[in-house]
Design a protein around this motif. Structure first.
Motif, mmCIF file in Angstrom:
data_model
loop_
_atom_site.group_PDB
_atom_site.id
_atom_site.type_symbol
_atom_site.label_atom_id
_atom_site.label_comp_id
_atom_site.label_asym_id
_atom_site.label_seq_id
_atom_site.Cartn_x
_atom_site.Cartn_y
_atom_site.Cartn_z
ATOM 1 N N ILE A 186 0.926 -1.290 -0.747
ATOM 2 C CA ILE A 186 -0.269 0.387 0.110
ATOM 3 C C ILE A 186 0.837 1.579 -0.014
ATOM 4 N N GLY A 187 0.371 2.295 -0.792
ATOM 5 C CA GLY A 187 1.309 3.225 -0.812
ATOM 6 C C GLY A 187 0.085 4.760 -1.213
ATOM 7 N N GLU A 188 0.680 5.808 -0.501
ATOM 8 C CA GLU A 188 -0.073 6.432 -0.903
ATOM 9 C C GLU A 188 -0.240 7.253 -2.091
ATOM 10 N N GLU A 189 1.222 7.192 -2.702
ATOM 11 C CA GLU A 189 1.573 8.293 -4.179
ATOM 12 C C GLU A 189 0.591 7.063 -5.395
ATOM 13 N N PRO A 190 0.205 8.218 -6.594
ATOM 14 C CA PRO A 190 0.060 7.637 -7.448
ATOM 15 C C PRO A 190 0.205 6.560 -8.496
ATOM 16 N N VAL A 191 2.041 6.404 -7.965
ATOM 17 C CA VAL A 191 2.912 6.525 -8.890
ATOM 18 C C VAL A 191 4.072 4.591 -8.387
ATOM 19 N N PRO A 192 3.425 3.707 -9.506
ATOM 20 C CA PRO A 192 4.610 2.695 -8.424
ATOM 21 C C PRO A 192 5.650 3.013 -7.879
ATOM 22 N N PRO A 193 6.263 2.297 -6.811
ATOM 23 C CA PRO A 193 7.309 2.473 -6.057
ATOM 24 C C PRO A 193 8.780 2.939 -7.420
ATOM 25 N N TYR A 194 9.157 4.536 -6.785
ATOM 26 C CA TYR A 194 10.483 4.673 -7.482
ATOM 27 C C TYR A 194 12.160 4.990 -6.552
ATOM 28 N N LEU B 48 10.620 10.297 -15.620
ATOM 29 C CA LEU B 48 9.481 9.073 -14.403
ATOM 30 C C LEU B 48 9.622 7.574 -14.550
ATOM 31 N N GLU B 49 9.357 7.589 -15.643
ATOM 32 C CA GLU B 49 9.444 5.874 -15.916
ATOM 33 C C GLU B 49 11.013 5.184 -15.962
ATOM 34 N N ARG B 50 12.015 6.043 -15.568
ATOM 35 C CA ARG B 50 13.572 5.414 -15.712
ATOM 36 C C ARG B 50 13.482 4.824 -13.496
ATOM 37 N N MET B 51 12.511 5.972 -13.510
ATOM 38 C CA MET B 51 12.693 5.674 -11.299
ATOM 39 C C MET B 51 12.388 4.948 -10.973
ATOM 40 N N PHE B 52 11.566 4.177 -11.563
ATOM 41 C CA PHE B 52 10.466 2.463 -11.244
ATOM 42 C C PHE B 52 11.476 1.690 -10.707
ATOM 43 N N LEU B 53 11.244 1.061 -9.509
ATOM 44 C CA LEU B 53 12.157 0.090 -9.215
ATOM 45 C C LEU B 53 11.847 -0.861 -10.122
ATOM 46 N N ARG B 54 11.060 -1.110 -10.701
ATOM 47 C CA ARG B 54 10.531 -2.454 -11.344
ATOM 48 C C ARG B 54 9.371 -1.858 -12.210
ATOM 49 N N PRO B 55 8.653 -2.439 -13.624
ATOM 50 C CA PRO B 55 8.002 -1.792 -14.188
ATOM 51 C C PRO B 55 6.892 -2.237 -13.002
ATOM 52 N N GLU B 56 5.985 -1.825 -14.073
ATOM 53 C CA GLU B 56 4.236 -1.371 -12.679
ATOM 54 C C GLU B 56 3.894 -3.203 -13.094
ATOM 55 N N SER B 57 3.467 -4.238 -14.112
ATOM 56 C CA SER B 57 3.572 -4.504 -14.868
ATOM 57 C C SER B 57 4.071 -5.910 -13.738
ATOM 58 N N PHE B 58 5.604 -5.673 -13.661
ATOM 59 C CA PHE B 58 6.598 -6.810 -12.103
ATOM 60 C C PHE B 58 5.247 -7.065 -11.429
ATOM 61 N N LEU C 238 15.682 12.504 -7.796
ATOM 62 C CA LEU C 238 14.240 13.610 -7.467
ATOM 63 C C LEU C 238 14.746 14.623 -7.247
ATOM 64 N N SER C 239 16.018 15.009 -6.972
ATOM 65 C CA SER C 239 16.234 16.497 -6.699
ATOM 66 C C SER C 239 18.063 16.182 -7.092
ATOM 67 N N LYS C 240 17.845 15.369 -7.817
ATOM 68 C CA LYS C 240 19.379 15.361 -9.504
ATOM 69 C C LYS C 240 18.528 15.144 -11.033
ATOM 70 N N ALA C 241 19.007 14.490 -11.111
ATOM 71 C CA ALA C 241 19.066 13.516 -12.388
ATOM 72 C C ALA C 241 17.301 14.182 -12.305
ATOM 73 N N TYR C 242 16.486 13.583 -12.335
ATOM 74 C CA TYR C 242 15.180 14.343 -12.466
ATOM 75 C C TYR C 242 14.362 15.738 -12.522
ATOM 76 N N LEU C 243 14.885 16.490 -11.728
ATOM 77 C CA LEU C 243 14.382 18.041 -11.669
ATOM 78 C C LEU C 243 15.793 18.067 -12.463
ATOM 79 N N LEU C 244 16.437 17.670 -13.073
ATOM 80 C CA LEU C 244 17.672 18.463 -13.599
ATOM 81 C C LEU C 244 16.883 18.161 -15.573
ATOM 82 N N GLY C 245 15.887 16.837 -15.057
ATOM 83 C CA GLY C 245 15.285 16.587 -16.195
ATOM 84 C C GLY C 245 16.127 15.745 -17.145
ATOM 85 N N ASP C 246 17.140 15.280 -16.866
ATOM 86 C CA ASP C 246 17.959 14.003 -17.589
ATOM 87 C C ASP C 246 17.719 12.642 -17.153
ATOM 88 N N MET C 247 16.425 12.129 -16.180
ATOM 89 C CA MET C 247 15.391 10.857 -16.166
ATOM 90 C C MET C 247 14.239 11.124 -15.985
#
Length: 401
Positions: free
Chosen positions: A32-40, A56-66, A45-54
């Motif tokens: 159970i997770g409060e956020e509306p996305v799979p575990p990531y 969201l899907e690349r941050m997922f720990l595993r594909p949602e299908s897992f 977040l505060s580096k590559a994602y904020l810079l636009g270098d990554m």
């Protein structure tokens, strides 16, 4: 059929459910997770994602299908409102879920500025989850003035990103120096110089008196009377373990959710792992706020739920990325009384000793020093400080001595 419910879909929660399935557990698993996305992953977040270098899907720990493929009931965007330990049930959204074992992987909550000094103004941001970063990202425009409150690793990482994107950055730290709580003066000096060379203004020994603005933040008054114009503020003044649900379940709280060496709380059917959990370490107890701890501790809990009966042995290590510097930290420097600096070939490392015992290493762009230091600490080996300081020392040979 045995039922396991895991609350918290961060690194610890995701690691726990994966270990359960990979370890052969055949019962029911609900995550159970409060956020509306799979575990990531959170660090980018505060580096590559904020810079636009990554993306969201690349941050997922595993594909949602897992999760579906492994018969794990992943409930995203779901808030847990009650735990009844006597009945062994969890209320999640509109559902009441029974459990045989419950894992609390609730993580931590960022400290915020009091509303009395302007903490509730629009434009006052924290860096903890995806929503936080998505909300602040549009503010990172070239030339914008950002005030960063707090000179720990979160604040410094935010300063590095803001500087790289062309913002005017001022960082204030109420303590005498940045990183005072977590690192030696030598490490503080290294990063102060790094940030100064990138145009960041660092004010140490200066606190924030109040933020100003009507509805949205437009300025700041510092404790020395300095008045700053600001477009937004990033607050990096530490975190607290998220223990509200554990409190509701009636388990013991001690600097987080108190667990034994196996990850079990004071309730034999409730376990805890990650940022929220404190556990025995040496002669005391600690709580580690790191990705490696979240993974290892959660996997240990999963193994013990399946009957492994193994104690969790923490191997503390951390990292921080700032500009082109990768800092890797091995061990815990608590109680150090001496720091030895080693330099060479663009690498710098700081080695912490208590008397003759090696406690920890801060390695900046020094992966070899980090790996050797980590292995020495784990093996209980302590080379003499003068050997470490000697640039001609064959570091690899120290592992064989």
């Amino acid at each position: 059929m045995r039922k396991i419910v895991v609350i918290g879909a961060g690194q610890a929660g995701a690691s726990c459910v994966a270990k359960l399935r990979n370890g052969g557990f055949e019962g029911s698993i609900t995550l159970i997770g409060e956020e509306p996305v799979p575990p990531y992953q959170r660090p980018p977040l505060s580096k590559a994602y904020l810079l636009g270098d990554m993306a969201l899907e690349r941050m997922f720990l595993r594909p949602e299908s897992f999760y579906a493929e492994n018969d794990i009931d992943l409930r995203m965007g779901t808030r847990v409102t009650a735990i009844d330990a006597a009945a062994k049930t969890v209320t999640a959204g509109q559902d009441v879920l029974p459990y045989d074992d419950l894992v609390l992987a609730t993580g931590s909550i960022p400290n915020r500025l009091p509303a009395s000094i302007g903490g509730a103004l629009d434009g006052v941001c924290v860096v903890r989850d995806l929503a936080d970063v998505d909300a602040m990202a549009p503010r990172f425009t070239q030339g914008a003035k950002v005030l960063i409150v707090g000179g720990g690793y979160i604040g410094l990482e935010a300063a590095a990103v803001a500087s790289k994107l062309g913002l005017q950055v001022t960082l204030v730290e109420m303590a005498d120096r940045i990183l005072q709580r977590v690192a030696a003066p030598e490490t503080s000096d290294f990063f102060r110089d790094l940030h100064t060379r990138h145009g960041v203004t660092i004010r140490e020994g200066v606190g924030l008196e109040r933020l100003t603005g009507e509805g949205a933040v437009t300025g700041a008054v510092l404790s020395d009377g300095t008045v700053l114009d600001v477009n937004f503020v990033i607050v990096g003044v530490g975190i607290q373990p998220a223990t509200a649900l554990a409190d509701m379940a009636g388990v013991t709280i001690e600097n987080g959710i108190k667990t034994d060496t196996h990850g079990r709380t004071s309730d034999p059917h409730i376990w805890a792992a990650g940022d929220c959990a404190s556990f025995p370490y040496g002669k005391g107890r600690i709580r580690l706020e790191s990705v490696p701890n979240a993974i290892d501790q959660a996997e240990c809990v999963a193994s013990n739920i399946m009957g492994a009966d193994v104690a969790y042995v923490a191997k503390p290590w951390f990292w921080s990325d700032q500009y082109d510097v990768k800092l890797q930290i091995a061990g815990l420097n608590t109680g150090y009384d001496r720091v030895v600096t080693r330099q060479g070939d663009g690498a710098t490392s700081f080695w912490y000793y208590k008397a003759d015992t090696l406690l920890a290493v801060d390695a900046a762009n020094d992966p070899r020093g980090y790996m050797i230091g980590k292995r020495l600490i784990e093996a209980g080996k302590s080379p003499a400080p003068k050997i470490i300081a000697d640039p001609d020392t064959d570091m690899k040979a120290l592992l064989k001595s």
